[in-house]
Design an enzyme around this catalytic site. Structure first.
Site, short mmCIF file in Angstrom:
data_model
loop_
_atom_site.label_atom_id
_atom_site.label_comp_id
_atom_site.label_asym_id
_atom_site.label_seq_id
_atom_site.Cartn_x
_atom_site.Cartn_y
_atom_site.Cartn_z
N ARG A 1 29.61 18.96 -3.90
CA ARG A 1 29.31 18.54 -2.53
C ARG A 1 28.46 19.54 -1.78
O ARG A 1 27.96 19.24 -0.69
CB ARG A 1 30.61 18.30 -1.74
CG ARG A 1 31.36 17.04 -2.12
CD ARG A 1 32.42 16.67 -1.09
NE ARG A 1 33.51 17.64 -1.04
CZ ARG A 1 33.73 18.48 -0.04
NH1 ARG A 1 32.89 18.52 0.99
NH2 ARG A 1 34.75 19.31 -0.07
N TYR B 1 21.32 1.13 18.14
CA TYR B 1 21.72 0.35 16.97
C TYR B 1 23.18 -0.07 17.12
O TYR B 1 24.05 0.75 17.40
CB TYR B 1 21.50 1.23 15.75
CG TYR B 1 21.93 0.72 14.41
CD1 TYR B 1 21.53 -0.52 13.94
CD2 TYR B 1 22.70 1.53 13.57
CE1 TYR B 1 21.90 -0.96 12.68
CE2 TYR B 1 23.08 1.11 12.30
CZ TYR B 1 22.68 -0.14 11.86
OH TYR B 1 23.05 -0.56 10.60
N ASP C 1 17.45 8.78 16.57
CA ASP C 1 17.27 7.97 15.37
C ASP C 1 15.77 7.75 15.17
O ASP C 1 15.12 7.08 15.96
CB ASP C 1 18.01 6.63 15.54
CG ASP C 1 18.00 5.79 14.26
OD1 ASP C 1 17.04 5.90 13.47
OD2 ASP C 1 18.94 5.00 14.08
N LYS D 1 16.27 2.83 4.39
CA LYS D 1 15.19 1.94 4.79
C LYS D 1 13.84 2.44 4.27
O LYS D 1 13.61 2.45 3.07
CB LYS D 1 15.25 1.74 6.30
CG LYS D 1 16.57 1.04 6.70
CD LYS D 1 16.70 0.80 8.16
CE LYS D 1 17.88 -0.12 8.49
NZ LYS D 1 19.20 0.44 8.13
#
Length: 389
Positions: free
Chosen positions: A56, A109, A181, A206
């Site tokens: 991680r 969003y 964002d 995206k």
């Protein structure tokens, strides 16, 4: 050497000095060491951007991808998580605490609004939504306990472009973390950190991934201070990203510049045609002069992507169904940013509390993909003809 341009950063940063051009996927949880000295030296390594002590913390694929994102945004360091929403939740949780006040743009969003309402507010965080066009007026809403100003530019669904430099300047030195964002524009078309923003957030799912086949989120921090605050929160809360998604995201990113410019070119052709249609009431797209904040887009952005909304003149749900059903190249689907075109119906007045979007008519959001725009136009034209039947 001179400072590398964006296209060169995309092509060259985050690549091994020798060996395979694209680093193979490194799957693994445990990182082993041959000596106590080496083990303790890595444990004492305070540069988490180059750590390699556990899966991680320091997977080679995450280091490569995070390095490229920081270089593209002009930031100190990058944090990755398993999705766009996951990295946003990390950023909000890292800098908000019970008793804190945060300011969130009203056009945010939808899932971020739900996170604020269902997770942050019950924990004692005072969430206040603000008009996306407020600009420097944001200073009047800042309190002593304000910890975060959350921006999204352009805004979801209705695409208002915020005055990012004015907002960042208005709260500079007040102990407020500004985060934005930046998924719609990507670092190719917009770089908020040089304009004073502290953290740039991305749904890598995206445009940067670009192929609708991965989940990934990234947060690029302008300063060492904010990087370590966010990175430590991500480690402590167990957030990380899988090596396969990181590998695919970096591979997708290598063609981001050329893909995004084709998305814009295709979108502008489709929009020019839509403007001639009697069925269309309004197109919501930052590059159009009537878009709220168009002057900010023109000043701060280098381009516009392939995502926009269209308000149709009809109020009939049946007309909307006739238009959408039968489209060949616009399947119904959430998300966007892949190579393919998409359509989704919108409800523009249901997720606001500080402002109101009063324009009537059925609305759809279009993502214009990499198909030939003439084929996309013919497909939409056939949909309009079905509305007349």
């Amino acid at each position: 050497m001179t400072t590398k341009k964006t296209e060169t950063v995309i092509a060259h940063e985050g690549r091994p000095a020798e060996g395979p051009i694209n680093r193979p996927v490194t799957r693994g949880s445990t990182v082993s060491f041959r000596s106590l000295d080496a083990f303790e030296a890595e444990a004492a390594n305070t540069d988490l951007r180059n750590a390699s002590r556990y899966g991680r913390v320091g997977n080679p694929n995450s280091r490569d991808f995070e390095h490229v994102m920081a270089a593209l945004e002009g930031g100190y360091g990058t944090i990755t998580a398993c999705s766009g929403l996951a990295v946003i939740a990390c950023a909000l949780n890292a800098f908000a605490a019970p008793g804190a006040h945060i300011l969130v743009v009203d056009t945010v969003y939808g899932p971020v609004r739900r996170f604020c309402e269902k997770r942050l507010r019950p924990l004692g965080v005072d969430v206040e939504y603000y008009d996306p066009m407020i600009g420097a007026g944001i200073a009047k809403l800042v309190r002593q306990n304000t910890k975060i100003i959350y921006l999204e530019s352009p805004g979801s669904k209705t695409f208002e472009v915020q005055d990012v430099p004015a907002i960042a300047a208005a709260v500079k030195g007040k102990g407020v973390v500004t985060m934005i964002d930046n998924t719609w524009a990507t670092p190719v078309f917009f770089q908020p950190l040089p304009l004073g923003v502290d953290i740039s957030l991305h749904a890598i799912t995206k445009y940067i991934g670009g192929h609708s086949d991965l989940f990934l989120g990234a947060a690029v921090c302008a300063s060492k201070e904010h990087y370590y605050a966010l990175r430590n929160y991500a480690i402590e809360s167990g957030q990380c990203a899988g090596p396969d998604d990181l590998y695919m995201a970096l591979r997708g990113l290598r063609t981001l510049d050329v893909r995004l410019r084709r998305h814009e070119e295709n979108a502008r052709k489709v929009i020019d045609w839509l403007k001639t249609r009697a069925e269309v009431k309004r197109i919501l797209y930052p590059a159009l002069a009537d878009c709220p904040g168009h002057q900010h887009w023109k000043r701060d952005f280098k381009g516009a992507s392939g995502l926009f909304s269209v308000i149709l003149k009809t109020k009939s749900k049946d007309d909307l169904k006739k238009f959408i059903d039968g489209l060949e190249y616009f399947p119904l689907g959430y998300s966007w940013g892949g190579y393919e075109s998409l359509i989704v119906p919108l409800h523009l007045d249901g997720e606001r509390s500080a402002t109101k979007f009063a324009e009537e008519g059925q609305a759809v959001r279009l993502h214009i993909g990499l198909e030939n725009p003439d084929d996309l136009i013919a497909d939409l034209a056939a949909g309009f003809e079905r509305m007349k039947s």
